[in-house]
Design an enzyme around this catalytic site. Sequence first.
Site, PDB file in Angstrom:
ATOM      1  CE1 TYR A   1      10.916  -9.607-135.541  1.00  0.00           C
ATOM      2  CE2 TYR A   1      10.671 -12.076-135.980  1.00  0.00           C
ATOM      3  CZ  TYR A   1      10.845 -10.688-135.150  1.00  0.00           C
ATOM      4  OH  TYR A   1      11.850 -10.830-133.916  1.00  0.00           O
TER       5      TYR A   1
ATOM      6  CB  THR B   1      10.189  -9.678-124.156  1.00  0.00           C
ATOM      7  OG1 THR B   1       9.734  -9.587-125.326  1.00  0.00           O
ATOM      8  CG2 THR B   1      11.338 -10.481-124.162  1.00  0.00           C
TER       9      THR B   1
END
Length: 264
Positions: free
Chosen positions: A155, A192
Amino acid sequence: MGQVEGKSIIVTGGASGIGAACARVLAREGAKVLVTDIDAAQGEEVVADIIRKGGSAAFLKQDVADEKRWPEVVDEAVSRWKKLDGLVNNAGVGLAGSILDFSLEDWRRQMAINVEGVFLGTKYAVKTMKDTGGGSIVMMSSVAGFVGSPRLAGYCAAKGAVRLFTKAAAMECAQFDWNIRVNSVHPGIIDTPIWTKIPMGGQQFNQPAGANALDPNQLAQIGAPLKRAGKPEDIANAVLFLCSDASSYMTGTEMVIDGGILAR
Ligand SMILES: NC(=O)c1ccc[n+]([C@@H]2O[C@H](COP(=O)([O-])OP(=O)(O)OC[C@H]3O[C@@H](n4cnc5c(N)ncnc54)[C@H](O)[C@@H]3O)[C@@H](O)[C@H]2O)c1
């Protein structure tokens, strides 16, 4: 008069989290928003909600890693609204795991969505924008594009690539006077659904024993100097500014919205 009144803007990954907040805030401020996502059901819902509130929006199903789809998406925005003024390259996934057992397949999938998707979107948006008066392209990188995190090497590599790709694209657009600005946004820990999609136990990230999903609010208590997770709207407000003419002298730069994480 809204801050992006009349602008035609594509938001990728607009069905959820930060992308959905960007679509809503941009539409509230007068933009015509083309929401795209692999999740058609949720994407259609975001668009229906925008329209219910008096905004202009449409949905297209899109996998950002599929090059064939990109010219169709850009053409849809241009045929509906005559031009393309903005692209928010937001779609992304977060895959976690140790370097020792992270599969090459997962590495490539993450790169395909988080990096190749951003390259492809920029490629097709610039092709159009340079002939229709210019525009603003915003990349959703991360604090992980600045600093490393254990178990997030893939990532971090992807978000770091996005950060430097942004600068190179900004330089190219400036050199040729295309009137296209390209900037990156770097969220910290934002509340989120992405955190619930990371397929590993919360213990891996120092969550309380027994936690099986990552809780951004708990993570932020320890990880962010402001001791709370950010809201998707905190990021959408920065995207709104970068898409608006108020940021017309900004290109190739980074906006960090992280509750102080990178200041330590
Ligand atoms: N939430 C955070 O804490 C945080 C922090 C830093 C950066 N980010 C970045 O912000 C962006 C949005 O993340 P979020 O937190 O809103 O996550 P999210 O999971 O809520 O939303 C991501 C959206 O992208 C879509 N998507 C996934 N793969 C796709 C593909 N191949 N093509 C098109 N759409 C696809 C998903 O369906 C989803 O709707 C991502 O790029 C993420 O890396 C998030």
